[in-house]
Scaffold this motif. Structure first.
Motif, short mmCIF file in Angstrom:
data_model
loop_
_atom_site.label_atom_id
_atom_site.label_comp_id
_atom_site.label_asym_id
_atom_site.label_seq_id
_atom_site.Cartn_x
_atom_site.Cartn_y
_atom_site.Cartn_z
N PHE A 134 1.00 -1.12 0.00
CA PHE A 134 -0.05 0.11 0.02
C PHE A 134 0.85 1.31 0.04
CE2 PHE A 134 -2.59 -3.31 1.58
CZ PHE A 134 -3.82 -2.98 1.21
N TYR A 135 0.72 1.97 -0.93
CA TYR A 135 1.60 3.31 -1.19
C TYR A 135 0.63 4.34 -0.42
CZ TYR A 135 3.44 7.41 -3.19
OH TYR A 135 3.93 8.84 -3.53
N VAL A 136 1.23 4.98 0.61
CA VAL A 136 0.58 6.08 1.39
C VAL A 136 1.47 7.18 1.29
CG1 VAL A 136 -0.82 6.70 3.74
CG2 VAL A 136 -0.59 4.32 2.83
N SER A 137 1.36 8.08 0.62
CA SER A 137 2.12 9.27 0.38
C SER A 137 2.12 10.28 1.61
CB SER A 137 1.98 9.91 -1.00
OG SER A 137 2.99 11.35 -0.87
N HIS A 138 3.08 10.79 2.21
CA HIS A 138 3.13 11.74 2.88
C HIS A 138 3.36 13.40 2.41
CE1 HIS A 138 7.32 11.31 2.54
NE2 HIS A 138 7.46 12.55 2.81
N GLU A 139 3.67 13.32 1.22
CA GLU A 139 4.29 14.53 0.70
C GLU A 139 3.05 15.54 0.31
OE1 GLU A 139 6.42 12.77 -2.81
OE2 GLU A 139 8.14 13.44 -1.76
N GLY A 140 2.99 16.69 0.69
CA GLY A 140 2.00 17.66 0.81
C GLY A 140 0.93 17.46 1.47
N ARG A 141 1.08 16.62 2.55
CA ARG A 141 -0.36 16.32 3.39
C ARG A 141 0.05 16.71 4.88
NH1 ARG A 141 -2.14 10.30 2.34
NH2 ARG A 141 -4.02 11.18 3.18
N SER A 142 -0.85 16.67 5.49
CA SER A 142 -0.73 16.84 6.99
C SER A 142 -0.49 15.48 7.62
CB SER A 142 -2.05 17.26 7.72
OG SER A 142 -3.24 16.57 7.74
N LYS A 143 0.08 15.46 8.81
CA LYS A 143 0.60 14.19 9.41
C LYS A 143 -0.77 13.45 9.75
CE LYS A 143 4.06 13.21 12.24
NZ LYS A 143 5.01 13.36 13.24
N GLN A 144 -1.83 14.37 10.15
CA GLN A 144 -3.10 13.54 10.55
C GLN A 144 -3.79 12.83 9.45
OE1 GLN A 144 -5.95 16.30 11.85
NE2 GLN A 144 -7.18 14.78 12.77
N ASP A 145 -3.70 13.40 8.20
CA ASP A 145 -4.55 12.80 7.04
C ASP A 145 -3.45 11.40 6.61
OD1 ASP A 145 -6.49 14.46 7.04
OD2 ASP A 145 -5.49 15.92 5.52
N PHE A 146 -2.16 11.73 6.60
CA PHE A 146 -1.34 10.68 6.21
C PHE A 146 -1.39 9.60 7.15
CE2 PHE A 146 2.93 8.74 7.42
CZ PHE A 146 3.15 8.00 6.39
N GLU A 147 -1.58 9.69 8.38
CA GLU A 147 -1.61 8.63 9.42
C GLU A 147 -3.17 8.10 9.38
OE1 GLU A 147 -0.34 9.73 13.28
OE2 GLU A 147 1.75 9.57 12.57
N LYS A 148 -4.09 8.83 8.91
CA LYS A 148 -5.44 8.39 8.76
C LYS A 148 -5.59 7.18 7.74
CE LYS A 148 -10.12 9.79 7.73
NZ LYS A 148 -11.11 10.99 7.84
N ASP A 149 -4.75 7.53 6.56
CA ASP A 149 -4.73 6.70 5.64
C ASP A 149 -3.94 5.48 5.82
OD1 ASP A 149 -6.60 8.14 4.25
OD2 ASP A 149 -5.02 9.00 2.75
N LEU A 150 -2.97 5.76 6.66
CA LEU A 150 -2.07 4.59 6.83
C LEU A 150 -2.68 3.65 7.94
CD1 LEU A 150 1.16 3.61 6.60
CD2 LEU A 150 1.72 4.78 8.52
N VAL A 151 -3.39 4.09 8.85
CA VAL A 151 -4.33 3.27 9.98
C VAL A 151 -5.14 2.40 9.08
CG1 VAL A 151 -5.86 3.34 11.79
CG2 VAL A 151 -3.73 4.77 11.92
N LYS A 152 -5.84 3.03 8.37
CA LYS A 152 -6.84 2.57 7.39
C LYS A 152 -6.28 1.24 6.70
CE LYS A 152 -10.71 3.29 4.02
NZ LYS A 152 -11.10 4.20 3.06
N SER A 153 -5.26 1.45 5.97
CA SER A 153 -4.77 0.17 5.47
C SER A 153 -4.13 -0.77 6.23
CB SER A 153 -3.36 0.82 4.57
OG SER A 153 -2.56 1.19 5.40
N ILE A 154 -3.67 -0.47 7.39
CA ILE A 154 -3.20 -1.25 8.45
C ILE A 154 -4.35 -2.17 9.14
CG2 ILE A 154 -2.13 -1.84 10.58
CD1 ILE A 154 -0.11 0.86 9.81
#
Length: 279
Positions: A134-154
């Motif tokens: 799962f590719y979850v980019s952090h670039e140009g995003r808030s840490k909150q949004d990045f981790e939200k998608d990361l948590v969803k995939s996990i």
């Protein structure tokens, strides 16, 4: 089931080993290995018991252990043998490669259910092992949004542990709390020396004679969580930073592999910011 594993953590008191042994005998369970330790600073007793025999009722055994052990004892009977693991990566492949090879040959002691990365450079490599990436980019995003998608995939895979295999992002307190004592990191330094992102350069500038790696559980304090395994190798004045990095990668793989083996075999207890390890 004839081979059983029982894990116990409770307040210490006189006679616990005898009490536990007597109850095991009552259930016709033969203790084949028992390791125990008392953390005197916290007045806490830890035990890992391997026993042989047929457990008629795990619920009955659990209830009887609760009756004879101190209140609020933590007891686990026959924890799941093969753990599910999610792996987080950035760009470096050496730790991921070691994990996936062991996974492929069934020597990891766990099943890698997914890999997620904040870059997609390791996706083709991961796909060779038929493991979803799962590719979850952090670039140009808030840490909150990045981790939200990361948590969803996990959480789609409900893993028992998350391994940071050179994942070069600092996780938020919310993320760490969500997976408390379930995140394992490999740090390219013999902690507590040289924390942060560039320990080999720091070690080179300091002129150290040993470098190493540390596998630890992740807490909100950067690189200061409970340590599982550490290892060092000698270096000298002829080593450039690049030489240290090359040598260090081999240590990192070795340390992470040993730490995962211990954790997956339920040999690691956490007490405060330290670990009790029954090898």
């Amino acid at each position: 089931m004839n081979e059983n594993l029982i894990l116990i953590e409770c307040k210490d008191k006189v006679g616990l080993v005898a009490i536990i042994s007597e109850l095991m005998a009552k259930h016709h369970l033969n203790i084949t290995a028992m390791r125990e330790f008392v953390d005197e600073d916290n007045d806490t007793f830890f035990a890992r018991i391997e026993c042989f025999g047929s457990v008629v009722s795990e619920v009955k055994l659990l209830n009887e252990l609760k009756e004879v052990l101190p209140e609020e004892a933590k007891i686990t009977i026959n924890p799941k043998k093969e753990k599910k693991v999610a792996v987080l990566v950035t760009k470096e492949y050496h730790c991921l490669g070691d994990i996936l090879i062991r996974h492929s040959f069934n020597t990891l002691g766990a099943n890698v259910c997914m890999v997620a990365g904040n870059y997609d450079v390791l996706k083709p490599f991961t796909n060779r092992f038929d493991v979803p990436f799962f590719y979850v980019s952090h670039e140009g995003r808030s840490k909150q949004d990045f981790e939200k998608d990361l948590v969803k995939s996990i959480e789609e895979f409900n893993p028992d542990y998350i391994v940071l295999a050179k994942f070069m992002r600092i996780l938020s307190p919310d993320f760490v709390a969500r997976f408390k004592h379930k995140i394992i990191n490999i740090h390219h330094s013999f902690l507590p020396a040289f924390i942060g992102a560039s320990p080999y350069r720091q070690a080179h500038e300091r002129g150290v004679k040993v470098i190493g790696a540390t596998a630890h559980f992740v807490t909100n304090d950067l690189d200061e969580g409970p340590i599982i395994v550490q290892q060092t190798i000698p270096v000298n004045h002829t080593f450039k930073v690049s030489d240290m990095v090359t040598a260090g990668k081999e240590v990192e793989k070795s340390v992470l592999s040993k730490a995962l083996q211990l954790v997956f075999q339920d040999r690691v207890f956490i007490t405060g910011n330290k670990t009790i390890i029954f090898e």
